[in-house]
Scaffold this active site. Structure first.
Site, mmCIF file in Angstrom:
data_model
loop_
_atom_site.group_PDB
_atom_site.id
_atom_site.type_symbol
_atom_site.label_atom_id
_atom_site.label_comp_id
_atom_site.label_asym_id
_atom_site.label_seq_id
_atom_site.Cartn_x
_atom_site.Cartn_y
_atom_site.Cartn_z
ATOM 1 N N TYR A 64 -10.767 -6.247 -25.295
ATOM 2 C CA TYR A 64 -10.226 -6.935 -26.468
ATOM 3 C C TYR A 64 -11.081 -6.730 -27.719
ATOM 4 O O TYR A 64 -10.651 -7.047 -28.825
ATOM 5 C CB TYR A 64 -10.100 -8.446 -26.198
ATOM 6 C CG TYR A 64 -8.837 -8.821 -25.457
ATOM 7 C CD1 TYR A 64 -8.625 -8.381 -24.146
ATOM 8 C CD2 TYR A 64 -7.864 -9.614 -26.047
ATOM 9 C CE1 TYR A 64 -7.470 -8.732 -23.458
ATOM 10 C CE2 TYR A 64 -6.702 -9.966 -25.365
ATOM 11 C CZ TYR A 64 -6.515 -9.521 -24.071
ATOM 12 O OH TYR A 64 -5.371 -9.864 -23.402
ATOM 13 N N LYS A 81 -13.885 -5.662 -10.866
ATOM 14 C CA LYS A 81 -13.444 -4.449 -10.180
ATOM 15 C C LYS A 81 -14.685 -3.571 -10.083
ATOM 16 O O LYS A 81 -14.748 -2.472 -10.641
ATOM 17 C CB LYS A 81 -12.312 -3.794 -11.004
ATOM 18 C CG LYS A 81 -11.649 -2.614 -10.367
ATOM 19 C CD LYS A 81 -10.696 -2.966 -9.223
ATOM 20 C CE LYS A 81 -10.183 -1.700 -8.568
ATOM 21 N NZ LYS A 81 -9.367 -1.961 -7.377
ATOM 22 N N ASP A 125 -7.617 -6.915 -7.929
ATOM 23 C CA ASP A 125 -6.331 -6.655 -7.259
ATOM 24 C C ASP A 125 -6.175 -7.554 -6.026
ATOM 25 O O ASP A 125 -5.120 -8.149 -5.796
ATOM 26 C CB ASP A 125 -6.176 -5.160 -6.913
ATOM 27 C CG ASP A 125 -7.406 -4.544 -6.261
ATOM 28 O OD1 ASP A 125 -8.453 -5.219 -6.181
ATOM 29 O OD2 ASP A 125 -7.321 -3.377 -5.833
ATOM 30 N N ASP A 172 -6.721 -12.434 -18.690
ATOM 31 C CA ASP A 172 -5.404 -12.519 -19.312
ATOM 32 C C ASP A 172 -4.314 -12.375 -18.257
ATOM 33 O O ASP A 172 -3.387 -13.180 -18.175
ATOM 34 C CB ASP A 172 -5.266 -11.418 -20.378
ATOM 35 C CG ASP A 172 -3.895 -11.443 -21.027
ATOM 36 O OD1 ASP A 172 -3.448 -12.544 -21.400
ATOM 37 O OD2 ASP A 172 -3.281 -10.367 -21.152
ATOM 38 N N ASP A 183 -1.721 -15.409 -16.176
ATOM 39 C CA ASP A 183 -0.253 -15.413 -16.146
ATOM 40 C C ASP A 183 0.235 -15.556 -14.706
ATOM 41 O O ASP A 183 1.172 -16.305 -14.417
ATOM 42 C CB ASP A 183 0.324 -14.126 -16.764
ATOM 43 C CG ASP A 183 0.637 -14.292 -18.253
ATOM 44 O OD1 ASP A 183 0.082 -15.216 -18.888
ATOM 45 O OD2 ASP A 183 1.443 -13.505 -18.789
HETATM 46 C C1 IPM Z 1 -3.036 -15.134 -24.179
HETATM 47 C C2 IPM Z 1 -2.152 -14.181 -24.910
HETATM 48 C C3 IPM Z 1 -3.003 -13.419 -25.920
HETATM 49 C C4 IPM Z 1 -4.052 -12.651 -25.150
HETATM 50 C C5 IPM Z 1 -2.239 -12.472 -26.838
HETATM 51 C C6 IPM Z 1 -1.074 -13.151 -27.507
HETATM 52 C C7 IPM Z 1 -3.153 -11.832 -27.840
HETATM 53 O O1 IPM Z 1 -1.492 -13.323 -24.041
HETATM 54 O O2 IPM Z 1 -3.617 -16.025 -24.806
HETATM 55 O O3 IPM Z 1 -3.158 -15.010 -22.940
HETATM 56 O O4 IPM Z 1 -3.811 -11.533 -24.699
HETATM 57 O O5 IPM Z 1 -5.146 -13.189 -25.006
HETATM 58 MN MN MN Z 2 -1.918 -13.717 -21.949
#
Ligand code: IPM
Ligand code: MN
Length: 332
Positions: A120, A171, A204, A228, A232
């Site tokens: 990032y 990893k 993974d 990130d 999710d």
């Molecule tokens: C998150 C989002 C952000 C990230 C994006 C929108 C830049 O996906 O906060 O997880 O990748 O960190």
């Molecule tokens: Mn995200």
């Protein structure tokens, strides 16, 4: 009673709708906030071309915390708001620990995601762009200082929880340079926390375990990109992204920390009153906790989880935004 000065970035799409429910619940919990509404996000960018003017950043720096809804509109190309606003806030305010809790009947874990480095950081570039010989590189920046402070925060957090267990996810078998630095920092910091049991999983494999072995994890610490993706997935297996909250912390408290739901601005449902405000409310609870309002924060978190649990069992997933905010507010 202390009044906390909070910057509010409602942002775009459903952002302002979920933030207003979060603030409703904070009021119901009896906490006094002095709000500074900030006009930032895709709408302002389209109007004025500004993403995060220096004056806005200075204004934010002077506050105690920031509550953000979501930013993003379909008219703005990908990367502009992300890098120019969201990531800029994380970097400028040095919000190095991105803390994302996940709770369901079977899982109770927290992911601590390094939030200022890795892929990032923006290192890299193009050579011969647009030609058949084009090259694009995107490096992963890992500083010993940056990794160590994040890992230290994660050990502190793990040490404060009943299970006292911390897993490093990386990893190391392929990313042998970054992985080596992370592993050494983890081991060396860990030696100072003898009460915290530790583990290691490749990222993974961690995906498989997150889905298949719900009780394996207590606290996970990992790099920016792995964090990130992993969060999710963790959101998806613990009640969905509608419940996923996050705190972007500067644990040293040099300036304000920022609190936001993990979800985006969902322009497709904006204005329909169908956005789920629970993640934003939980993020506001994390904010109160960080501001020293532990009791109100705990009441809010419990109320959110109770309402989420009731939703899951009643199967009425399409409750109205304000109705859900009211339901949580009544329980705090
Ligand atoms: C998150 C989002 C952000 C990230 C994006 C929108 C830049 O996906 O906060 O997880 O990748 O960190
Ligand atoms: Mn995200």
């Amino acid at each position: 009673m202390t009044t906390h000065r909070v910057g509010v970035i409602g942002g775009d799409g459903i952002g302002p709708e979920v933030v207003s429910e979060a603030l409703k619940v904070v009021r119901a919990a009896g906490v006094d906030l002095e709000l500074t509404e900030m006009d930032l996000g895709g709408a302002r960018y389209l109007r004025t071309g500004e993403l995060l003017p220096d004056e806005a950043l200075d204004q934010l720096r002077a506050l105690d915390a920031i509550l953000l809804g979501a930013v993003g509109t379909p008219e703005v190309p990908p990367g502009v708001l992300e890098r120019g606003l969201l990531l800029r806030l994380r970097f400028e305010l040095d919000l190095y620990a991105n803390v994302r809790p996940f709770a369901s009947a079977e899982r109770d874990l927290v992911v601590v995601r390094e939030n200022t480095e890795g892929t990032y950081a923006g290192e890299g570039g193009f050579l011969r762009r647009g030609s058949p010989h084009e090259v694009a590189t995107q490096g992963s920046v890992n500083t010993r200082m940056g990794v160590e402070r994040c890992v230290r925060y994660a050990f502190e957090l793990a040490g404060s929880r009943p299970r006292r267990h911390l897993t490093l996810v990386h990893k190391t078998n392929v990313l042998t340079f970054a992985g080596d630095l992370w592993q050494r920092a983890f081991d060396e910091v860990g030696a100072q926390y003898p009460d915290v049991a530790t583990g290691y999983d490749h990222v993974d494999a961690a995906c498989i375990h997150l889905v298949g072995s719900p009780r394996r994890y207590d606290v996970i610490v990992t790099d920016n990109l792995f964090g990130d993706i992993l969060t999710d997935l963790a959101g998806a297996v613990t009640g969905g992204i509608g419940l996923a909250a996050s705190a972007n912390l500067n644990p040293a408290r040099v300036g304000p920390s920022l609190f936001e739901p993990v979800h985006g601005s969902a322009p497709d449902i904006a204005g329909t009153g169908r956005a789920n405000p629970l993640a934003a409310i939980r993020s506001a609870a994390m904010m109160l906790d960080f501001l020293g309002e532990a009791d109100a924060a705990a009441r809010m978190t419990k109320a959110v989880l109770d309402v989420a649990g009731a939703l899951a069992t009643s199967g009425t997933a399409d409750r109205r935004t304000a109705e859900l905010g009211d339901a949580v507010a009544e329980r705090v």
